[in-house]
Structure formats: structure tokens, C-alpha cells
Design an enzyme around this catalytic site. Sequence first.
Site, mmCIF file in Angstrom:
data_model
loop_
_atom_site.group_PDB
_atom_site.id
_atom_site.type_symbol
_atom_site.label_atom_id
_atom_site.label_comp_id
_atom_site.label_asym_id
_atom_site.label_seq_id
_atom_site.Cartn_x
_atom_site.Cartn_y
_atom_site.Cartn_z
ATOM 1 N N LYS A 166 0.822 -1.215 0.000
ATOM 2 C CA LYS A 166 0.000 0.000 0.000
ATOM 3 C C LYS A 166 0.857 1.267 0.000
ATOM 4 C CE LYS A 166 -2.419 -1.612 3.564
ATOM 5 N NZ LYS A 166 -3.470 -1.684 4.610
ATOM 6 N N GLN A 219 -7.986 -1.182 -1.930
ATOM 7 C CA GLN A 219 -8.029 0.216 -1.514
ATOM 8 C C GLN A 219 -8.188 0.252 -0.002
ATOM 9 O OE1 GLN A 219 -10.569 2.421 -0.111
ATOM 10 N NE2 GLN A 219 -11.650 0.515 0.477
ATOM 11 N N ASN A 250 -11.607 -4.155 -2.709
ATOM 12 C CA ASN A 250 -11.446 -4.448 -1.293
ATOM 13 C C ASN A 250 -12.246 -3.479 -0.424
ATOM 14 O OD1 ASN A 250 -9.814 -5.680 1.048
ATOM 15 N ND2 ASN A 250 -9.409 -3.488 1.292
ATOM 16 N N GLU A 251 -12.979 -3.982 0.522
ATOM 17 C CA GLU A 251 -13.665 -3.246 1.577
ATOM 18 C C GLU A 251 -14.298 -1.924 1.122
ATOM 19 O OE1 GLU A 251 -11.179 -3.089 5.081
ATOM 20 O OE2 GLU A 251 -11.603 -5.205 5.481
ATOM 21 N N ASN A 277 -17.829 -5.967 8.215
ATOM 22 C CA ASN A 277 -16.847 -6.076 9.294
ATOM 23 C C ASN A 277 -17.416 -5.591 10.621
ATOM 24 O OD1 ASN A 277 -15.033 -7.039 7.451
ATOM 25 N ND2 ASN A 277 -13.792 -5.179 7.358
ATOM 26 N N GLN A 333 -8.757 -6.959 18.496
ATOM 27 C CA GLN A 333 -7.998 -5.794 18.025
ATOM 28 C C GLN A 333 -8.000 -4.669 19.044
ATOM 29 O OE1 GLN A 333 -8.847 -4.574 13.973
ATOM 30 N NE2 GLN A 333 -7.275 -6.021 13.336
ATOM 31 N N GLU A 381 -9.695 -12.182 4.247
ATOM 32 C CA GLU A 381 -8.780 -11.687 5.273
ATOM 33 C C GLU A 381 -9.237 -12.170 6.640
ATOM 34 O OE1 GLU A 381 -8.154 -7.481 5.325
ATOM 35 O OE2 GLU A 381 -8.061 -7.313 3.135
ATOM 36 N N TRP A 413 -4.183 -12.676 6.811
ATOM 37 C CA TRP A 413 -3.522 -11.376 6.761
ATOM 38 C C TRP A 413 -2.385 -11.367 7.767
ATOM 39 C CZ3 TRP A 413 -4.405 -7.275 3.461
ATOM 40 C CH2 TRP A 413 -3.674 -6.118 3.729
#
Length: 508
Positions: A65, A139, A220-221, A272, A301, A342, A368
Site C-alpha cells: 500500500k 483500496q 477491497n472493503e 466487518n 484488536q 482476510e 492477513w
Amino acid sequence: MRSHLLVVTLVVTIAAVVASVLLISTQPASAAPTGGVVRIHTQGDKIYDQYGRVLLLHGVNSVDKSDGPLIVPGNGYTITAPMAATLARHGINNIRLGVSFQGLMPTRGQLDHAYLDRIAAQVEILASHGIRTLLDNHQDGLGSPWGGNGFPAWSIHARPAPGESNPGFPMNYLMPSMSAGWSEVWNNTYGVLDYLGQALGALTARVQGHPGVMGIELLNEPWPGTGFLTCYPFGCPGFDAKYQRALTTLTNAVRAKDPSMTVFWEPNVTWNQLMPSNLGRSAPIPPNVVFAPHDYCIPSQLAIYLGLPQELRTACPLQHGVTWGNVNSLTARTHIPTVIGEFGDNDASILDNTLDPADKHFTGWEYWPPAANTYPLDSGPVADKLVRTYPQATAGMPQRMQYDSGNGDFAYRYSPGPAARPTEIYVSDIKYPTGYIVNVVGGGVTSAPNARIVTIAASGGGPVTVKINRPGSAGITLPSGNDGGSVGASGSSTGSAALGGVVGLFGS
């Protein structure tokens, strides 16, 4: 991406019997055999190779990225031939390789053919080691005006307003200007979807027919844009209908260059945050499409990255149960296969919350890593979970599978079917320090001793059961029944309604 938007919540006959027992020597098994990969396609909720075998995909992510140039050998992100050999030895049979719209078309209407060539070269390196590549249009944070990446700045007209605070990724998704930019995408206000279709079409054309290309993931997302609040707390069928039209447009752009290309669709990113996906409700999903959701644990997380109490992780099974319930609901509705694009969280203690349901449902996954191209697979707690004995290709239909990540005991039952190649089972290269035993009922082993890939041939039309375990272990006895690829076995498709609440954002 490991970093992602989150919601903080309280928040998972025996017709013939032939026994074949093989005790492998105490020397480490030989390296994975060489052999070319072949194209994949979907049929119902399974993924097949061109030999008619059902595939199971275990992979990792490789996503650069940075500002670029992208996929340049030696930049720390690009997978080298030795790295590919190591990944293959550990049973990794696919890579989710991040590619960038910005890299493909850095100037309006102008393609970067050198970048396309580098992508093709990476595909070739991986394929030479038996690894397929999923080309993921990645992205995060839309584009550079918001400190993000993916969409080139020229493709989006919206810009942060003077004085508009940018809290950084991923909280910047809540910036009104970024939501306005995403709405431009979904409305194709300035032709951004058209340009993205051109870029993905060019990518498809560059790798057309290459057996190492597993497919193309369109985006992506994706964030819903200005209407994002309509997605809470029950999901947003209105937006998902618009989103599906955009995905169909992009799929058509890819298929115009290669009609046989498998395409991967992600749900919008509120998935998510435990919101169910409504893809496939407003219109049928085109053929040869794979559902590609993510499976992260919010409490884990929060504990890792915000220093909150470790006890929060006890809620992870509940959250993962909701996610898998939502997967089951979409599978029952659309009858398409799923690959978890992921998961990870840099927390080995919660990996089984993804891996066990994935085994139960015969669902593939892509891990991931905690850092770019840093794959802790040689030893340690992550390797103990991810380097699994599993059927990479099944000459028939999966029925039930179980794996014990503690001692490597593995059991698998399938009903044999017509296929041009035998069943292939990868045997973990870290779980059997003194060798392993293979026991087959309903068939026999056709591979050589010490093979990293055990091949199985059925002896009749009845079920084939394969057990692999260390010497001295009693192994696993599978219960009767069939749950390979089943739906509705765990979780609740409406769980997000009970768990939806305060919108929180977290990531790195």
C-alpha cells in the site's frame, strides 16, 4: 486489509472396506512436488479445478500500500522465488496479491504497462511453485486526498473541505468528503466506474489464460458512501442493490477480456461491523463468482492495539459466530462458494474461530500477516494453526473434515466422483517430527513414501475416509453425517441486530 472498520459491541455404508496403513519414516517428509497449477471455476457452492476436483484454498495476503512503484523486486513487499517455495512447503496454495487502480491507471485513461508486466511476472513466479494468485483490487481510505490508497486522485472530484478534520485511517471513512467521494463511485458521477472497468479489463487481458490466475477481486472493503447509516443495524438492501449493479458492471468489463475468469465479490465493509450482506437479493449473481468476506475479531484488536483488557477476547467466539451465520445465510440464498479474504488480527488465540468453521464448511481462506510479507509459518503459535493437513483437491464431494491443530491429527471423509486426477492431501511439514501414519478406508494411497502430498484413489463407489496422525496417536474418529460445505450450522444471520450498536472505527 487487517485494518478495518469496526463496531464495538458486547458481542459463534460401508459399501467396501479396504484398509491401507502406511508408516512414514522418521525423516522429515520431502519437499512439495513440482507441478503446474490449473485454472479454477465454480459450480454451486464449490470451487473446482479443470480436472473436476473440488479445491480447498489456504492462502496469505501480499498487499503493498505504499506510494509506489508497486511490485518491484527487492522492495520488501514482492514475493521472491525462495519465499514462494517456503510458502508452498507450508501448504499455501494461493496468494491474494494486492493490485492498485492508481498503479494500473496513474493518469486518466493511460495504463501503466510496466506495472501490468510486473504483476504478470509475480503471477509467474508463484505459479512455478504451485501457487495460484488472486488479483485483489485493493483500496484503503479511498485515495491520496484522504491519506489513503487505491483510487487515483484524478478519478474522484470530492476533496476534504477547508478545516475538515482528518483523524486518519480508518476513522477518516466518517469524513463527509470521503463519503461524498464514495458516492461518486457508486453513482459513476464522473465515470470513475467506467475507468476502473477499463483498468480491470486491461489487467485481465494481460494475464488472460494464465493457469496461475485464480481470479480477480473487484474491490477491497468498499464503503457505502453518504448513505452508510442505512446499513445499521440490519444491513442495507437498498445500497447493496446499487453496489451489486456496480459489481456486475465491473464483472462484465473483466469478462469482456476473459469470459472464463473467476471473479470475487466482497460485501460492503459494514460486514466487518457485523451487518449482513444483501448481495443476490435484488438480482441473481452471475456465474463463476466467489463471495469474499473478511472475518476479524473486534475485541481482539481493541485489546492488542488500544491496550484494553485482554479479557475482551472472550467475546470473539460470539462475534465470529455472527459472521459465519451471515456467511451461511448468503450461501443458502445464492449457492455460491465463499473464500475468507482476510483474517488474523495478529492474535493466534482467536485463529480457530475462523479456521474451525472454515474446515466445517469446507471454506477456503487467506491469512492477513502481522506485517507485510512476514509470514510466521516456520514455527510458533500461528504456524501451529495455519500449517494444516488438509485436502487441497478432492476427486469427489467433501462430506466431513476435522483437524487437531495441537497434535496434527486429521480425518477426512468424501464420496468419490469422476475426476481426471486423484485426491491430493497436503501433509503439514511441522506437525509430524517422527513421521506420520496414513490410514484409508474405501481406497488406497497412491503416492510414494515421504510424499508431502498424499494421493488417494477410491476403491469403489462408497465413501472414502482418510486419517493422518503421528505414530502412537489414536487419531480422530469422525462422526457419521455430512457437514462439508453445509450451511446454517453455526451462528445467526440476524445476530447483527442484537449486537449492532455504537459505531467504532479501528485499524492501522
